[in-house]
Design an enzyme around this catalytic site. Structure first.
Site, PDB file in Angstrom:
ATOM      1  N   PRO A   2       0.854  -0.918  -0.421  1.00 22.94           N
ATOM      2  CA  PRO A   2       0.186  -0.048   0.073  1.00 22.94           C
ATOM      3  C   PRO A   2       1.124   1.470   0.153  1.00 22.94           C
ATOM      4  CG  PRO A   2      -1.230  -1.321   1.662  1.00 22.94           C
ATOM      5  CD  PRO A   2       0.553  -2.006   1.053  1.00 22.94           C
ATOM      6  N   GLU A   3       0.045   2.458  -0.931  1.00 20.24           N
ATOM      7  CA  GLU A   3       1.200   3.450  -0.473  1.00 20.24           C
ATOM      8  C   GLU A   3       0.444   4.528  -0.116  1.00 20.24           C
ATOM      9  OE1 GLU A   3       2.335   4.137  -5.338  1.00 20.24           O
ATOM     10  OE2 GLU A   3       3.062   2.260  -4.932  1.00 20.24           O
ATOM     11  N   HIS A  96      -6.111 -14.931   8.996  1.00 22.46           N
ATOM     12  CA  HIS A  96      -5.145 -13.600   8.850  1.00 22.46           C
ATOM     13  C   HIS A  96      -5.749 -12.851   9.866  1.00 22.46           C
ATOM     14  CE1 HIS A  96      -2.415 -16.579   6.388  1.00 22.46           C
ATOM     15  NE2 HIS A  96      -3.207 -16.467   6.208  1.00 22.46           N
ATOM     16  N   ARG A 115       0.399 -11.493   4.958  1.00 24.64           N
ATOM     17  CA  ARG A 115       2.112 -12.342   4.837  1.00 24.64           C
ATOM     18  C   ARG A 115       2.518 -11.636   6.333  1.00 24.64           C
ATOM     19  NH1 ARG A 115       3.467  -9.952  -1.029  1.00 24.64           N
ATOM     20  NH2 ARG A 115       2.242 -10.673  -2.365  1.00 24.64           N
ATOM     21  N   ARG A 158      21.872  15.692  -6.836  1.00 25.91           N
ATOM     22  CA  ARG A 158      22.452  14.185  -6.335  1.00 25.91           C
ATOM     23  C   ARG A 158      21.740  14.014  -7.741  1.00 25.91           C
ATOM     24  NH1 ARG A 158      17.067  12.409  -2.234  1.00 25.91           N
ATOM     25  NH2 ARG A 158      17.942  10.349  -2.860  1.00 25.91           N
TER      26      ARG A 158
END
Length: 279
Positions: A2-3, A96, A115, A158
Site C-alpha cells: 500500500p502506498e 489472518h 504476509r 543528487r
C-alpha cells in the site's frame, strides 16, 4: 505494498467508526506481526477512547486518550476492515485476522495481514515524532508547503535517476512505484533523468503531477492490484486510470504521440514510461 493513497483511504474509512469511540475489547490472535505486538496489548488499549487518526508517510497513528499513540503499518498485504454487529456475528474470524478491535457502538475493526509484514507499536504521543520509524523521513507530498522549490532543494546535487529519488522516503514520503511512474509521465520527465537536473519549472511540474496523481487516487479509493480494500470492503479503482503503469506495449495515451509504453528496470523495480513524451 500500500502506498500513500491506499493508507489515506484506510484512514478516512476508519474515522467515523473509531474516532470518539471507546475500545471495549481487543482480541490479539497471535504474538507478533513483523515484530512482537506490544506487551499487555489488550490491557493497555481496552477502555481507551480514540481521539484522532492521523497519517505520517505510510503509517496510521491512532491517538488514544491516555497519551499513547498506536502506530500501525499495513506492510505488504495488511487491511483494516469494518464489520457491524450482525456482520461480525455472521462472519467468523479469518485465518489472518490477527488483531480485532470491538468498539463501544457494536462495530468491529479487524486487522488482517496474510504476509505479516505489518506492525503495531504503542508509543507515547509526545515521542512519536522522534521514534526511529519516522527518523529522516522527507516531507509530505500533499502538504501545502511542499512545492517545486522544496523538491528542487532536496534533489540538488543528487546524481541518481529521478525515479529512484522519488522512491527514497528521505526525498519525500509515500510516493511508491505506481505513483512515481504516473507522476513522471504527467510531468513529461524521463525516469532516467538525473535527479539534480529537476529544478525550476521541471520541479514545479513534477510536484503538481505528484499532488494530482495522489489526490485522484485517494478520490478513487486507491489502487487495488492484489490486496488493498477499503475498510468498508470496497475495492479501489484508480488502476483503471493508469496512463503508463503496467501498460507495456500499449499506445501512449498522449494524443498523436504514436509511441508505445516501454518498461525498464531501475533499482530492481519496473518503470513504465513513454520515451517520446518524457524527456
Amino acid at each position: 505494498m500500500p502506498e500513500l493513497p491506499e493508507v489515506e483511504t484506510v484512514r478516512r474509512g476508519l474515522l467515523a467508526r473509531m474516532v470518539g469511540h471507546r475500545v471495549v475489547r481487543l482480541t490479539q490472535r497471535r504474538k507478533d506481526l513483523r515484530v512482537p505486538l506490544p506487551s499487555r496489548f489488550a490491557q493497555k488499549v481496552e477502555g481507551r477512547t480514540i481521539l484522532a487518526i492521523d497519517r505520517r508517510a505510510k503509517y496510521l497513528l491512532l491517538r488514544l486518550d491516555d497519551g499513547q499513540t498506536l502506530i500501525v503499518h499495513l506492510g505488504m498485504s495488511g487491511r483494516m476492515t469494518l464489520h457491524d454487529a450482525r456482520s461480525a456475528s455472521e462472519h467468523p474470524f479469518e485465518r489472518h485476522d490477527h488483531v480485532v478491535f470491538d468498539m463501544d457502538d457494536g462495530w468491529q475493526v479487524r486487522f488482517n495481514d496474510a504476509r505479516r509484514f505489518g506492525l503495531m507499536l504503542l508509543v507515547p504521543t509526545d515521542a512519536v515524532a522522534q521514534h526511529k520509524a519516522f527518523k529522516g523521513l522527507g516531507p509530505e507530498p500533499l502538504d501545502e508547503l511542499f512545492d517545486g522549490a522544496a523538491l528542487a532543494a532536496r534533489l540538488k546535487g543528487r546524481r541518481t535517476p529521478i525515479k529512484a529519488a522519488l522512491l527514497d522516503q528521505k526525498t519525500l514520503v509515500g510516493v511508491g512505484n505506481i505513483y512515481a511512474c504516473e507522476a513522471l509521465f504527467l510531468s513529461g520527465i524521463s525516469p532516467r533523468r538525473s535527479a539534480h537536473t529537476v529544478q525550476g519549472d521541471r520541479a514545479a511540474r513534477l510536484v503538481g503531477a505528484i499532488k494530482q496523481v495522489l489526490l485522484r487516487s485517494i478520490d478513487d479509493g486507491g489502487s487495488t492490484l492484489r490486496d488493498h480494500v477499503q475498510p468498508g470492503g470496497e475495492l479501489g479503482y484508480f488502476q483503471t486510470r493508469f496512463n503508463v503503469y503496467d501498460r507495456t506495449g500499449a499506445p501512449c495515451p498522449t494524443q498523436d504521440c504514436g509511441h508505445l509504453v516501454k518498461r525498464l528496470v531501475q533499482s530492481g523495480r519496473s518503470t513504465f514510461y513513454c520515451a517520446r513524451c518524457q524527456r
